[in-house]
Write an enzyme that holds these catalytic residues in place. Structure first.
Site, PDB file in Angstrom:
ATOM      1  N   SER A   1       2.253   0.994   4.991  1.00 39.34           N
ATOM      2  CA  SER A   1       1.858   1.013   3.628  1.00 39.34           C
ATOM      3  C   SER A   1       1.126   2.387   3.069  1.00 39.34           C
ATOM      4  O   SER A   1       0.877   2.700   1.736  1.00 39.34           O
ATOM      5  CB  SER A   1       0.586  -0.243   3.366  1.00 39.34           C
ATOM      6  OG  SER A   1      -0.384   0.068   4.265  1.00 39.34           O
TER       7      SER A   1
ATOM      8  N   SER B   1       1.320   7.401  19.185  1.00 41.03           N
ATOM      9  CA  SER B   1       0.045   7.310  20.043  1.00 41.03           C
ATOM     10  C   SER B   1      -0.640   8.657  19.302  1.00 41.03           C
ATOM     11  O   SER B   1      -0.753   8.653  18.191  1.00 41.03           O
ATOM     12  CB  SER B   1       0.643   7.725  21.632  1.00 41.03           C
ATOM     13  OG  SER B   1      -0.820   7.828  22.184  1.00 41.03           O
TER      14      SER B   1
ATOM     15  N   TYR C   1     -11.237   3.701  20.687  1.00 39.86           N
ATOM     16  CA  TYR C   1      -9.982   4.119  20.114  1.00 39.86           C
ATOM     17  C   TYR C   1      -9.123   4.828  20.719  1.00 39.86           C
ATOM     18  O   TYR C   1      -8.199   4.634  20.883  1.00 39.86           O
ATOM     19  CB  TYR C   1     -10.265   4.895  18.965  1.00 39.86           C
ATOM     20  CG  TYR C   1      -8.907   5.309  18.114  1.00 39.86           C
ATOM     21  CD1 TYR C   1      -8.081   4.551  17.781  1.00 39.86           C
ATOM     22  CD2 TYR C   1      -9.114   7.018  17.749  1.00 39.86           C
ATOM     23  CE1 TYR C   1      -7.090   5.217  17.015  1.00 39.86           C
ATOM     24  CE2 TYR C   1      -7.960   7.545  16.914  1.00 39.86           C
ATOM     25  CZ  TYR C   1      -6.797   6.849  16.690  1.00 39.86           C
ATOM     26  OH  TYR C   1      -5.921   7.153  16.250  1.00 39.86           O
TER      27      TYR C   1
ATOM     28  N   LYS D   1      -5.192   4.364  22.858  1.00 43.10           N
ATOM     29  CA  LYS D   1      -4.052   5.385  22.953  1.00 43.10           C
ATOM     30  C   LYS D   1      -3.731   5.746  24.214  1.00 43.10           C
ATOM     31  O   LYS D   1      -2.676   5.845  24.600  1.00 43.10           O
ATOM     32  CB  LYS D   1      -4.539   6.666  22.104  1.00 43.10           C
ATOM     33  CG  LYS D   1      -4.669   6.317  20.667  1.00 43.10           C
ATOM     34  CD  LYS D   1      -3.451   5.788  19.976  1.00 43.10           C
ATOM     35  CE  LYS D   1      -3.417   5.614  18.566  1.00 43.10           C
ATOM     36  NZ  LYS D   1      -2.459   4.961  17.771  1.00 43.10           N
TER      37      LYS D   1
END
Length: 266
Positions: A11, A132, A146, A150
């Protein structure tokens, strides 16, 4: 015959830019997002089909992959791009926030991959590309959950490539540096705790400034396209990592820590 790529999180940002770039190169694009009714009008391209897909919902994943295969018969490339960033000191991040972060960035990626692999094995080939970040190989403060997602994507990808090689399914990782994208417009959440407020504000100011001067999503899209067309077994593709990543690679740990603390914490 045109190849087909399925993209999650199409999006906005990197996902949107990649969908448009692949379509301009003649690929069929299954652009997925939680609500296609809110899609950017630019995605109304003859080579692009929009499908609803929420990576945290197994039934949604099943329906989107089924609809994509019905439309295009084959999915040559899966781009696992959906994700968002959660910033703040680990002390201030509650369990629900961490669960939701991993549900999207890691478990969602795994679920989409698991559901698409049978079709790729049946086709006798395929490519999984996972988005990543350079912070999948180096850590910054105030982004622990967060960054953990990753790091997880990096290890998952590296392991999967060995499992999938006998089926001629390859795995690649894209590692962007600072990106001038919509992180500040819905793809970023922040948890704040008073003892960390001042240093967190400094970190976020620096992070936002670096991102504002970072790569455009369209530049990352070109790196993804190059990876999709690279027949080699190369695993990692950096997308303008920037000076911080280069310094992290060459400086001794003590020197790197002093630099980072001075720049982003104190």
């Amino acid at each position: 015959m045109a190849k087909t790529v399925l993209i999650t999180g199409a999006s906005s940002g990197i996902g949107r830019a990649t969908a448009l770039y692949f379509a301009e190169q003649g690929w069929n694009v299954a652009a997925t997002m939680r609500d296609p009714l809110k899609a950017d009008p630019a995605l109304k391209h003859p080579q692009i089909s929009l499908f609803p897909l929420d990576v945290t919902n197994g039934d949604s994943i099943t329906q989107a992959i089924s609809a994509s295969l019905s439309r295009y018969k084959k999915i040559d490339v899966l781009l696992n791009n959906a994700g968002y960033a959660l910033f703040g000191p680990i002390e201030a991040v509650d369990n629900q926030q961490i669960q939701e972060q991993f549900a999207t960035n890691v478990f969602g990626l795994i679920n989409v991959t698991q559901q698409i692999l049978p079709a790729m094995r049946k086709a006798g080939e395929g490519l999984i590309i996972n988005v990543s970040s350079i912070i999948g190989r180096m850590a910054l403060p105030y982004a622990s959950s967060y960054i953990a997602t990753k790091f997880a994507v990096e290890g998952l990808s590296e392991s999967m490539r060995y499992e999938l090689e006998p089926f001629h399914i390859r795995v690649k990782i894209i590692e962007p540096g600072s990106i001038n994208t919509e992180f500040g417009k819905g793809s970023m959440q922040t948890a704040v705790s008073d003892p960390y407020r001042v240093s967190l504000a400094k970190f976020l100011a620096i992070f936002t400034k670096r991102n504002s001067g970072g790569s455009r999503p369209e530049e990352v899209a070109k790196v993804i396209y190059r990876a999709a067309n690279d027949p080699s077994n190369r695993l990692r593709y950096l997308a303008k990592p920037g000076p911080f990543f280069r310094l992290n690679r060459v400086l001794p740990d003590a020197a790197w820590r002093r630099l980072l603390v001075k720049a982003m914490v104190k």
